[in-house]
Enzyme design. Structure first.
Site, PDB file in Angstrom:
ATOM      1  CB  ILE A 105     -33.816   9.413 -15.494  1.00 50.77           C
ATOM      2  CG1 ILE A 105     -35.373   9.453 -16.289  1.00 50.77           C
ATOM      3  CG2 ILE A 105     -34.097   9.429 -14.178  1.00 50.77           C
ATOM      4  CD1 ILE A 105     -35.787   8.006 -15.745  1.00 50.77           C
ATOM      5  CB  CYS A 106     -36.427  13.686 -15.550  1.00 48.37           C
ATOM      6  SG  CYS A 106     -37.399  14.420 -15.570  1.00 48.37           S
ATOM      7  CB  ALA A 107     -34.113  18.044 -15.514  1.00 52.54           C
ATOM      8  CE1 TYR A 126     -41.381  15.332 -19.000  1.00 52.60           C
ATOM      9  CE2 TYR A 126     -41.337  17.894 -19.091  1.00 52.60           C
ATOM     10  CZ  TYR A 126     -41.997  16.706 -18.763  1.00 52.60           C
ATOM     11  OH  TYR A 126     -43.358  16.722 -18.733  1.00 52.60           O
TER      12      TYR A 126
END
Length: 190
Positions: A105-107, A126
């Site tokens: 998730i995200c970066a 992200y």
């Protein structure tokens, strides 16, 4: 026997993505091990919240070499550490090769690119990390909270962590359990 998940915690990880994912999976009946990348000592996260791993990654892998899912929380510093870890790379490749879920998730999807896993798959992340994932090895998806492509699961950031958790619950324990957790947490019906 319950499904198992390994969540790898590195310094600078995004704490919401870590805690929400671990909490939701446990609510969904998944046996979750929160493993510290650098050991079992408390880990300072991106917003200065300290989290305590259940054990070190080394200890977690000594006890169990394969999990039903390996999950990487985001946070730029944490994702960078996950990207540089040979142990994480080997773990991701092994789990991908054996059809187990690899999720980020995200970066954290940048660790997939760094270790050469999930190539040719649909992914998201992200927005600021998009360029590291759209260089031809991946099909980058915008506008979706969570993207599932086979055994690869990716999500956008802290605000999508609940849907990331629900997706992982559904994949690991079924839609009925995911619906039960969603209802109990008042995620979409309040």
């Amino acid at each position: 026997m319950s499904k198992s998940a390994l969540v790898i915690l590195a310094q600078g990880a995004e704490e919401m993505e870590t805690v929400i994912t671990v909490d939701m999976l446990r609510r969904g009946g998944v046996t979750v091990t929160l493993a510290g990348l650098e050991g079992s000592s408390p880990v300072l996260c991106s917003r200065q919240v300290t989290l305590v791993p259940d054990k070190s990654l080394t200890e977690a892998l000594a006890e169990k070499q394969q999990y039903d899912a390996v999950i990487l929380p985001g946070g730029l510093e944490g994702s960078d550490s996950l990207s540089k870890s040979e142990k994480v790379g080997a773990l991701l490749k092994d789990h991908e090769d054996n059809g187990k879920i690899i999720a980020a998730i995200c970066a954290a999807p940048i660790a997939f690119a760094a270790h050469g896993v999930a190539r040719g798959r649909r992914v998201t992340s992200y927005p600021s990390t998009r360029d590291k994932l759209s260089a031809g090895d991946y099909t980058y998806v915008e506008g979706e909270r969570v993207v599932v492509d086979g055994n690869v699961v990716t999500s956008r950031g802290p605000g999508t962590a609940y849907w990331f958790g629900l997706t992982l619950i559904e994949l690991l324990t079924g839609k009925e359990k995911a619906d039960q957790v969603e209802k109990g947490m008042l995620i979409s019906q309040y």
